[in-house]
Design a protein around this motif. Structure first.
Motif, short mmCIF file in Angstrom:
data_model
loop_
_atom_site.label_atom_id
_atom_site.label_comp_id
_atom_site.label_asym_id
_atom_site.label_seq_id
_atom_site.Cartn_x
_atom_site.Cartn_y
_atom_site.Cartn_z
N UNK A 146 0.85 -1.19 0.00
CA UNK A 146 0.00 0.00 0.00
C UNK A 146 0.89 1.24 0.00
N UNK A 147 0.62 2.14 -0.93
CA UNK A 147 1.34 3.41 -0.94
C UNK A 147 0.42 4.48 -0.37
N UNK B 299 5.23 13.67 1.03
CA UNK B 299 5.91 12.40 1.27
C UNK B 299 5.10 11.23 0.74
N UNK B 300 5.82 10.15 0.43
CA UNK B 300 5.19 8.90 0.01
C UNK B 300 5.75 7.79 0.89
N UNK B 301 4.87 7.01 1.50
CA UNK B 301 5.25 5.90 2.37
C UNK B 301 4.63 4.62 1.85
N UNK B 302 5.25 3.49 2.19
CA UNK B 302 4.76 2.19 1.77
C UNK B 302 4.52 1.31 3.00
N UNK C 26 8.60 0.82 3.86
CA UNK C 26 9.65 1.79 3.57
C UNK C 26 9.01 3.15 3.28
N UNK C 27 9.83 4.14 3.12
CA UNK C 27 9.34 5.46 2.68
C UNK C 27 10.37 6.03 1.72
N UNK C 28 9.94 6.98 0.93
CA UNK C 28 10.82 7.63 -0.05
C UNK C 28 11.58 8.75 0.68
N UNK C 29 12.88 8.84 0.42
CA UNK C 29 13.67 9.91 1.02
C UNK C 29 13.07 11.26 0.65
N UNK D 93 8.53 5.99 -9.01
CA UNK D 93 9.34 5.31 -8.00
C UNK D 93 9.37 3.81 -8.31
N UNK D 94 10.51 3.16 -8.04
CA UNK D 94 10.61 1.72 -8.16
C UNK D 94 10.86 1.16 -6.77
N UNK D 95 10.08 0.17 -6.38
CA UNK D 95 10.23 -0.47 -5.08
C UNK D 95 10.53 -1.94 -5.32
#
Length: 90
Positions: free
Chosen positions: A18-19, A26-29, A42-45, A86-88
């Protein structure tokens, strides 16, 4: 404050990635499954995030297997008129 949410099937039919797009850009996963509930993945820097509210999130509907790891792609757009991809890996 959460503004947008997008999800995609993750490792099994009961596990989801889930994003979450936030008001501050901010974007968090998170991972979710019915046994463990939500856990932060994780989250995006901040240097790669938006500078204003996230307006849309969209996962790529398929993923690539790269050396045994799954790759998910997430597109996001923001009130700052920018689009990010973004690539996760999992």
């Amino acid at each position: 404050m959460i503004k947008k949410i997008s999800f995609i099937l993750f490792l099994s039919r009961f596990s989801y990635l889930i994003s979450v797009g936030l008001e501050n850009g901010s974007v968090e996963f998170y991972l979710w499954n019915p046994i463990d509930g939500f856990t932060k993945y994780t989250s995006i820097e901040s240097r790669f995030c938006h500078h204003a509210t996230v307006k849309r999130l969209s996962f790529r509907k398929t993923f690539d297997e790269n050396g045994g790891k799954k790759q998910f792609y997430l597109a996001s757009c923001s009130e700052d008129n920018s689009v990010r991809l973004f690539r996760v890996e999992a």
